[in-house]
Design an enzyme around this catalytic site. Structure first.
Site, short mmCIF file in Angstrom:
data_model
loop_
_atom_site.label_atom_id
_atom_site.label_comp_id
_atom_site.label_asym_id
_atom_site.label_seq_id
_atom_site.Cartn_x
_atom_site.Cartn_y
_atom_site.Cartn_z
N ARG B 21 0.79 -1.27 0.17
CA ARG B 21 -0.24 0.10 -0.11
C ARG B 21 0.82 1.27 0.07
O ARG B 21 0.39 2.24 -0.67
CB ARG B 21 -1.09 0.13 1.18
CG ARG B 21 -2.20 -0.92 0.93
CD ARG B 21 -3.10 -0.60 2.09
NE ARG B 21 -3.04 -0.98 3.48
CZ ARG B 21 -3.06 -2.28 3.87
NH1 ARG B 21 -3.74 -3.08 3.29
NH2 ARG B 21 -2.64 -2.43 5.19
N GLU B 32 7.24 -19.65 2.49
CA GLU B 32 6.63 -20.40 3.51
C GLU B 32 6.79 -21.94 3.28
O GLU B 32 6.73 -22.38 2.22
CB GLU B 32 5.10 -20.01 3.38
CG GLU B 32 4.21 -20.96 4.08
CD GLU B 32 4.57 -20.97 5.64
OE1 GLU B 32 4.69 -19.92 6.04
OE2 GLU B 32 4.87 -22.13 6.41
N SER B 38 -1.11 -17.75 5.55
CA SER B 38 -2.24 -16.77 6.17
C SER B 38 -3.42 -17.23 6.81
O SER B 38 -4.70 -17.06 6.27
CB SER B 38 -2.58 -15.83 5.03
OG SER B 38 -3.22 -14.56 5.61
N CYS B 42 -5.28 -19.06 15.69
CA CYS B 42 -5.95 -18.92 16.90
C CYS B 42 -7.30 -19.60 16.81
O CYS B 42 -8.06 -19.64 17.99
CB CYS B 42 -6.03 -17.47 17.50
SG CYS B 42 -4.49 -16.64 17.41
N ASP B 291 5.81 -14.26 16.34
CA ASP B 291 6.20 -15.15 17.21
C ASP B 291 7.81 -15.67 17.31
O ASP B 291 8.09 -16.12 18.31
CB ASP B 291 5.57 -16.50 17.13
CG ASP B 291 4.15 -16.47 17.60
OD1 ASP B 291 3.59 -15.18 17.91
OD2 ASP B 291 3.21 -17.29 17.42
N ASN B 313 0.54 -8.56 14.19
CA ASN B 313 -0.09 -7.79 13.23
C ASN B 313 0.33 -6.23 13.55
O ASN B 313 0.52 -5.82 12.48
CB ASN B 313 -1.60 -7.79 13.30
CG ASN B 313 -1.98 -8.94 12.49
OD1 ASN B 313 -2.14 -8.73 11.16
ND2 ASN B 313 -2.58 -10.11 12.71
N TYR B 434 -22.61 4.32 30.19
CA TYR B 434 -23.76 3.69 31.03
C TYR B 434 -25.16 3.73 30.36
O TYR B 434 -25.33 4.72 30.02
CB TYR B 434 -23.72 4.27 32.60
CG TYR B 434 -25.03 3.98 33.10
CD1 TYR B 434 -25.20 2.65 33.40
CD2 TYR B 434 -26.11 4.76 33.30
CE1 TYR B 434 -26.58 2.12 34.06
CE2 TYR B 434 -27.55 4.32 34.14
CZ TYR B 434 -27.43 2.87 34.45
OH TYR B 434 -28.59 2.63 34.66
#
Lengths: 561, 561
Positions: B21, B32, B38, B42, B291, B313, B434
């Site tokens: 970008r 990879e 990708s 999790c 990681d 990220n 609230y």
């Protein structure tokens, strides 16, 4: 030490409870002109919606005990006089004159400290016919009871809600059903005008209409007309006539300041009682808090009148502490507000875009859509976040949220960040909790902050759906470049003038097909791919390009009218 | 500019997307070694739990497109080589040697910038038999697929989970059912030992057992034994033998640093790659994140290894920006973590009480229970918040949350407050949103902060359930004063030694009945009334009194063992 508290609904009992804990010897008396004390007024729309089964539920503790006179006597060692009105303050002799509303007997009670917790009253516009039968407010449990009783008799098939503030919207949502039609009359050009900017209001309006409510904006009520029994049967507006059987006036509240004003206490420009940071009035023996007093705004430093139960409770603690000799201060407010209605959670904190601009801020905003949890987790839904910041340094000025998904968390995080003067770059750095049921790996709030920072730095050029709509309406030519996947386009095609469809995956091959004689608006579902497409086109030397902020999740509310 | 990214799971694709970008010309290559890129690692426990129906759902975008090689080529203009392992870095010539795992062919790719996103690998303890069949980890989609397939065949009726960290607990929750028994073996004396202090762990343990899981704490596994087909059939622990048919090893992960170490990049004391605030290694042409890299802790300033997808990220953005010449920095982490398991939301941020004490902080803590919404709103549930702060000034050091109710919001607010160095008094002042569906008028977080501040200032004297249990176990005499309402006591009577029942409403009349020869512990449901009772007794001159923090909502986990 004798402490008299005038008002027994929200802040009054809080002052009594805290003061008792830190000062066992204080003689505490609560005066309440009504027959009920310590009730959750915010719950009234939920009672009308049958979500709260019994009105008494609003008056009990979480462990099921009614907070009545006996409760306060036994548990807080505080005397409570209900149906007892404070009618006059004798500041020189430190006495408050009271009248028993049952016996009409009057008496003078001496105080060392007086706490004004007189609350607010509905602001009722002086419209002809406003005193007719079946015209209610949603302020006191009795109001809610009357509304619910009347609906139960099934005589009522149409209700008109005057005003689309927080209570008006909550009440309309509580009432509307296949058997009960609701019309909302809002004098402003948008719903929730004090809460949301016009672009965010649009998202709510779309939902309100989707629920079958007849929403009338810019609608000025001229008169109410009654039937033979003097019950309201017609609302006359500048636009026409609404046949109706019940009216709820929800045009806000005003502080109850009669007692204070008559005693010569200073009333602020907001119309509420002026207090210092200790909630002390200009008489050091008299405090005020809750809906009858003004607050100071965190960002502007100016007095504001934003009556909220959360504020009242915090002020109650400050008042009790200060009376007991602890130098507590009530912090400036951000005006954080939230409501749940029409399947949406809607909220704001800080300044709105219009407010910020009116105060001379050089403002940058972003409107971002995203999921509240990972898309592969079964429970996930969309939310939209608008951020308002200073162009110069990215300092957050305010935020608005709206969506079916989890908005309250993001709002509270933003309210917290705002308190500490956070900039957009700080929000990007927040170490928020991530697991698939709670957020996406890049939380939608962090995505919103990143978008804001990208826009502030000129890396990303965004355009709002409101702006697109205005430009098209003014006859401007735009190239609306829909870069979604084919199945998305099929399911929800765009029909704006100048729409062109090229999927993002093909854009690198086909970008030369795009006409370059007008602004190109890249459109996707949430705004993220549109941003990517805009970056891609910019890299090809196309400068007249902007992505639709928040994508069609926001755009649909504008484009399908 | 040639940028090579080693690793295509989480941070690698993020670096590629952001870099594309902001820099349209960069030549971006992702290497990879696996066949998938990708994916949402999790989500694996949720796939096992059948909450995510298809494994591919973890590899798609929110708009349903698979993030594969073609996707990255078309949408990000990035080359992706899967099944391609980076085997050696030639830092002098700026080349990375790669091996195609299908053809075994090797090649050297030149780079200007290299990004190490090599991730982590399961930390597998060297227990005899650990290589037997049907012993899995929960790290790669293939693992989850194997576990699920094996369960589907219905041969498996018992699974043993080794380790009760975040993944172990999530996996145990995903697996346990009336037809599949689960044993958890945890070497530590409590569950979630890296996440929670022992008092908060207890709340989780109660729930785990309540779901029928056989929870074995302080349980050291000595060996795994196999059947005739070399599949695991027995877990030998120091305490005994567990017959089982499948084992999940969930004893944490270690950073994948082989490539970095061999290239002479600095490895930190945490065992992960050392990076500066720009995620740069000691070689300015090589970045590392996710990681495989260490982070810096906000409070201690020291390097830590807390691998999280959210962190990865954010680091991805910093790496891409820095490569593109934007001086981005990755902020220190707070270690904010969350999980949902056994009906609970469980989380933490900042330092734990033990950690803080070990670092020499003079610590004050509070444990508070409360409702996440008003009690009269139909959806409301309890949560417990533990706050850890400095005694001197009330500065927040950390927080832990646990409950069936809405904990994630309070955790994120606390994580945000922590970032800005908030003190307890700042938390009390927070202008949180609230309305009855979202909070009580005094939010449970503000209640928790108030309790902390009251305790810090010595206004309130609290005692933890853990402390009460220890004292009673040591034979100390205590007066356990149950001040709940009669129906509460009946529904859930206390059976501790020295229990005396006097309802709060009667306490002002009957306080003289209470023996004063030992510490009086006032006990209620949530801790609020207990605090009130303690204040009342203090006002009668009784100094040996403390309220049970968090009430029986916390206490039940300790008292009913």
């Amino acid at each position: 030490m004798k402490v008299i508290i005038v008002g027994g609904v929200a802040i009054g009992p809080k002052v009594a409870a805290r003061l008792r804990r830190i000062n066992p010897d204080a003689e505490i008396t609560i005066l309440e002109k009504g027959s009920l004390i310590s009730y959750g007024g915010c719950g009234l729309p939920f009672y009308v919606a049958n979500l709260v089964p019994r009105l008494e539920d609003l008056m009990t503790t979480s462990y099921g005990v009614i907070r009545d006179t006996e409760f306060f006597a036994a548990q807080k060692n505080a005397k409570v006089y209900t149906q007892t009105e404070a009618i006059k303050i004798d500041r020189i002799n430190k006495r408050v004159w009271v009248r028993n509303l049952l016996t009409n007997l009057e008496d003078a009670l001496p105080y060392d400290y007086l706490v004004l917790a007189t609350g607010s009253k509905p602001s009722i516009p002086p419209i002809p016919g406003v005193k007719l039968g079946r015209i209610f407010t949603m302020h006191h449990p009795h109001d809610a009871q009357s509304v619910k009783d009347l609906i139960k008799t099934k005589q009522v098939k149409h209700v008109t809600v005057i005003g689309s503030g927080l209570i008006g919207i909550e009440t309309a949502d509580a009432l509307v059903s296949p058997r009960l039609k609701v019309t909302i009359c809002e004098a402003d050009s948008r719903v929730l005008p004090k809460l949301l900017d016009s672009d965010m209001s649009k998202l709510v309006e779309q939902k309100i209409k989707g629920h079958g409510v007849d929403l009338q904006l810019s609608c000025k009520v001229k008169a109410f007309e009654g039937d033979a029994e003097d019950n309201v049967c017609r609302v006359i507006t500048e636009q026409g006539t609404i046949e109706t059987e019940m009216v709820i006036i929800a045009t806000g509240v005003r502080p109850e300041i009669g007692l204070a004003r008559e005693a010569g206490l200073t009333i602020g420009n907001t119309g509420a009682i002026q207090v210092d940071e200790h909630q002390m009035t200009n008489d050091p023996a008299i405090y005020a808090g809750g809906d009858c007093a003004e607050q100071r705004h965190l960002l502007t430093g100016e007095p504001v009148y934003i009556p909220l139960a959360s504020t009242a409770n915090k002020q109650g603690r400050v008042i009790a502490d200060h009376i007991a000799g602890i130098p507590a201060r009530f912090a400036p407010v951000e005006g954080t507000s939230i409501l749940q209605a029409f399947d949406l959670t809607i909220g704001r904190t800080g300044l709105g875009e219009e407010e910020a601009r009116n105060r001379g801020y050089n403002v940058v905003t972003s409107v971002s859509s995203g999921l509240d949890a990972t898309h592969y987790y079964p429970m996930h839904a969309l939310i939209t976040i608008k951020l308002i910041a200073e162009q110069e340094n990215g300092r957050l000025l305010g935020a608005q949220v709206c969506g079916i998904g989890e908005c309250a968390k993001r709002l509270d995080v933003l309210a917290t960040a705002l308190k500490f003067g956070a900039k957009a770059e700080d929000l990007i750095d927040l170490d928020l909790a991530y697991a698939p049921p709670f957020a996406t790996a890049i939380d939608v709030l962090i995505h919103a902050a990143t978008t804001l920072e990208n826009m502030r730095q000129g890396i990303a050029l965004g355009i709002t759906a409101e702006n697109v709509t205005k430009r098209l309406a003014a006859g401007e030519k735009l190239c609306i470049l829909d870069i979604r996947e084919p199945d998305e386009v099929m399911a929800n095609p765009l029909s704006l003038d100048g729409t062109m469809v090229i999927g993002l995956g093909e854009l690198r091959e086909r970008w030369e097909e795009i006409p370059r004689d007008s602004l190109i608006v890249t459109v996707c579902g949430l705004g993220i791919r549109g941003y990517e497409a805009a970056c891609m086109l910019q890299s090809k030397g196309i400068s007249q390009v902007a992505f639709l902020q928040g994508g069609l999740n926001v755009g649909s509310a504008f484009f399908k009218q």
